[in-house]
Design a protein around this motif. Structure first.
Motif, PDB file in Angstrom:
ATOM      1  N   PRO A   1      39.886  34.764  33.259  1.00 21.35           N
ATOM      2  CA  PRO A   1      39.633  33.953  34.455  1.00 21.35           C
ATOM      3  C   PRO A   1      39.288  34.781  35.700  1.00 21.35           C
ATOM      4  CG  PRO A   1      41.991  34.171  34.099  1.00 21.35           C
ATOM      5  CD  PRO A   1      41.315  34.952  32.998  1.00 21.35           C
ATOM      6  N   MET A   2      38.252  34.355  36.417  1.00 24.14           N
ATOM      7  CA  MET A   2      37.965  34.951  37.733  1.00 24.14           C
ATOM      8  C   MET A   2      39.162  34.774  38.660  1.00 24.14           C
ATOM      9  SD  MET A   2      35.254  33.575  40.606  1.00 24.14           S
ATOM     10  CE  MET A   2      36.481  32.728  41.593  1.00 24.14           C
ATOM     11  N   ASP A   3      39.921  33.700  38.441  1.00 26.91           N
ATOM     12  CA  ASP A   3      41.081  33.399  39.291  1.00 26.91           C
ATOM     13  C   ASP A   3      42.122  34.517  39.305  1.00 26.91           C
ATOM     14  OD1 ASP A   3      40.181  31.063  40.334  1.00 26.91           O
ATOM     15  OD2 ASP A   3      41.374  29.748  39.046  1.00 26.91           O
ATOM     16  N   GLY A   4      42.108  35.381  38.287  1.00 27.03           N
ATOM     17  CA  GLY A   4      43.014  36.527  38.282  1.00 27.03           C
ATOM     18  C   GLY A   4      42.713  37.510  39.410  1.00 27.03           C
ATOM     19  N   PHE A   5      41.551  37.365  40.044  1.00 30.90           N
ATOM     20  CA  PHE A   5      41.167  38.272  41.132  1.00 30.90           C
ATOM     21  C   PHE A   5      41.369  37.665  42.505  1.00 30.90           C
ATOM     22  CE2 PHE A   5      39.550  40.166  37.388  1.00 30.90           C
ATOM     23  CZ  PHE A   5      39.771  41.521  37.601  1.00 30.90           C
TER      24      PHE A   5
ATOM     25  N   GLY B   1      45.829  37.527  35.139  1.00 30.85           N
ATOM     26  CA  GLY B   1      45.792  36.073  35.050  1.00 30.85           C
ATOM     27  C   GLY B   1      46.077  35.469  36.424  1.00 30.85           C
ATOM     28  N   PHE B   2      46.194  34.156  36.471  1.00 30.23           N
ATOM     29  CA  PHE B   2      46.537  33.479  37.728  1.00 30.23           C
ATOM     30  C   PHE B   2      47.672  32.521  37.428  1.00 30.23           C
ATOM     31  CE2 PHE B   2      45.802  30.152  41.037  1.00 30.23           C
ATOM     32  CZ  PHE B   2      46.020  30.969  42.135  1.00 30.23           C
ATOM     33  N   GLU B   3      48.743  32.669  38.201  1.00 34.00           N
ATOM     34  CA  GLU B   3      49.929  31.868  37.986  1.00 34.00           C
ATOM     35  C   GLU B   3      49.858  30.657  38.913  1.00 34.00           C
ATOM     36  OE1 GLU B   3      53.107  30.351  36.701  1.00 34.00           O
ATOM     37  OE2 GLU B   3      53.201  30.845  38.825  1.00 34.00           O
ATOM     38  N   ARG B   4      49.697  29.464  38.351  1.00 35.42           N
ATOM     39  CA  ARG B   4      49.388  28.299  39.187  1.00 35.42           C
ATOM     40  C   ARG B   4      50.579  27.787  40.006  1.00 35.42           C
ATOM     41  NH1 ARG B   4      44.806  26.585  40.406  1.00 35.42           N
ATOM     42  NH2 ARG B   4      43.101  27.099  39.035  1.00 35.42           N
ATOM     43  N   VAL B   5      51.771  27.994  39.522  1.00 36.36           N
ATOM     44  CA  VAL B   5      52.927  27.530  40.298  1.00 36.36           C
ATOM     45  C   VAL B   5      53.136  28.443  41.518  1.00 36.36           C
ATOM     46  CG1 VAL B   5      55.400  27.083  40.257  1.00 36.36           C
ATOM     47  CG2 VAL B   5      53.985  26.409  38.315  1.00 36.36           C
ATOM     48  N   LEU B   6      53.099  29.750  41.269  1.00 37.06           N
ATOM     49  CA  LEU B   6      53.220  30.705  42.378  1.00 37.06           C
ATOM     50  C   LEU B   6      51.927  30.798  43.184  1.00 37.06           C
ATOM     51  CD1 LEU B   6      54.944  33.674  40.479  1.00 37.06           C
ATOM     52  CD2 LEU B   6      56.047  32.053  42.025  1.00 37.06           C
ATOM     53  N   GLU B   7      50.807  30.363  42.582  1.00 41.16           N
ATOM     54  CA  GLU B   7      49.470  30.541  43.165  1.00 41.16           C
ATOM     55  C   GLU B   7      49.198  31.996  43.497  1.00 41.16           C
ATOM     56  OE1 GLU B   7      48.878  27.682  46.404  1.00 41.16           O
ATOM     57  OE2 GLU B   7      47.611  26.587  44.980  1.00 41.16           O
ATOM     58  N   GLN B   8      49.576  32.878  42.565  1.00 42.55           N
ATOM     59  CA  GLN B   8      49.383  34.317  42.759  1.00 42.55           C
ATOM     60  C   GLN B   8      48.773  34.931  41.504  1.00 42.55           C
ATOM     61  OE1 GLN B   8      50.847  36.301  45.767  1.00 42.55           O
ATOM     62  NE2 GLN B   8      50.185  34.228  46.242  1.00 42.55           N
TER      63      GLN B   8
END
Ligand SMILES: Nc1ncnc2c1ncn2[C@@H]1O[C@H](COP(=O)(O)OP(=O)(O)O)[C@@H](O)[C@H]1O
Ligand SMILES: [Mg+2]
Length: 212
Positions: A56-60, A108-115
């Motif tokens: 995921p790009m969201d990991g960045f 990765g991207f942690e959606r609960v922490l949004e980090q």
């Protein structure tokens, strides 16, 4: 009409060229990129040893502490709240080290922490197809240009606009925002990003109408 099987064939033939292939999936927030990438990777891998991996790009995403330092926390999700150069460098590594000995780890991207979460996505040497997905793969400005250059093909997810906005609101609620907060965030921040992304559609190698 394009079917999911057509996408599977196209992904398989990309990966059939010998080395490791990198496929990008772009589209606006809530368009269905992550869901499509997950389904593709699951179907391609079947029950055998995994040869396709989702990155995921969201990991960045930059960490909140860094967004605070930069004064950009209130527009988290905009292009300059990501480490685009780091993403481009990882994509290059994924290509260059395809036949190396080491597993390359993507964040990765942690959606609960949004980090972002370092070391969350292993890409071992036998992987032949990396499916990477995110909003800004086709942006073409600054380091995003190097992101596109690192990819063999980029597909653009297009979904019904009202449906996209509805799902996005639902996802923000699922991860802790009230309905009012979710609607406000989607209309303000996400919408600006969605318009930026929509303008990149014509650069895609394939437009994928969702749902399939
Ligand atoms: N084909 C689909 N049918 C129903 N819901 C979907 C579908 N694709 C995605 N969703 C839902 O819509 C939301 C956004 O999808 P997602 O794949 O996370 O979008 P993106 O990664 O583009 O932001 C998620 O809550 C997901 O479960
Ligand atoms: Mg996503």
């Amino acid at each position: 009409m394009l079917t999911f099987d057509d996408l599977l064939c196209r992904a398989r033939s990309l990966a059939g060229g010998g080395g490791r292939a990198l496929l990008g999936i772009a589209g606006g927030p809530g368009a269905g990129k992550t869901t499509l990438a997950r389904r593709l990777v699951r179907e391609l891998n079947g029950t055998g040893d995994p040869w396709a991996v989702q990155v995921p790009m969201d990991g960045f995403h930059l960490a909140d502490a860094e967004l605070d330092r930069l004064g950009r926390r209130d527009r988290k999700g905009a292009p300059d709240t990501f480490d685009a150069a780091g993403y481009a460098a990882l994509l290059r590594r994924l290509r260059d080290e395809a036949d190396g000995e080491d597993t390359v780890y993507a964040p990765g991207f942690e959606r609960v922490l949004e980090q972002p979460l370092a070391g969350a996505v292993p890409v071992p040497p036998p992987v032949r197809l990396v499916v990477t997905e995110g909003n800004y793969l086709l942006l073409g400005t600054g380091a995003w240009r190097r992101v596109r250059a690192a990819l063999d093909e980029v597909w653009f997810c297009e979904s019904d606009e009202d449906e996209r906005v509805r799902r996005l609101v639902a996802r923000h609620e699922e991860f802790g925002k009230t309905h009012e907060q979710a609607v406000a965030w989607v209309l303000r921040s996400d919408q600006r990003n969605a318009e930026l992304v929509a303008a990149t559609r014509e650069r895609a190698d394939l437009v994928v109408p969702l749902p399939l």
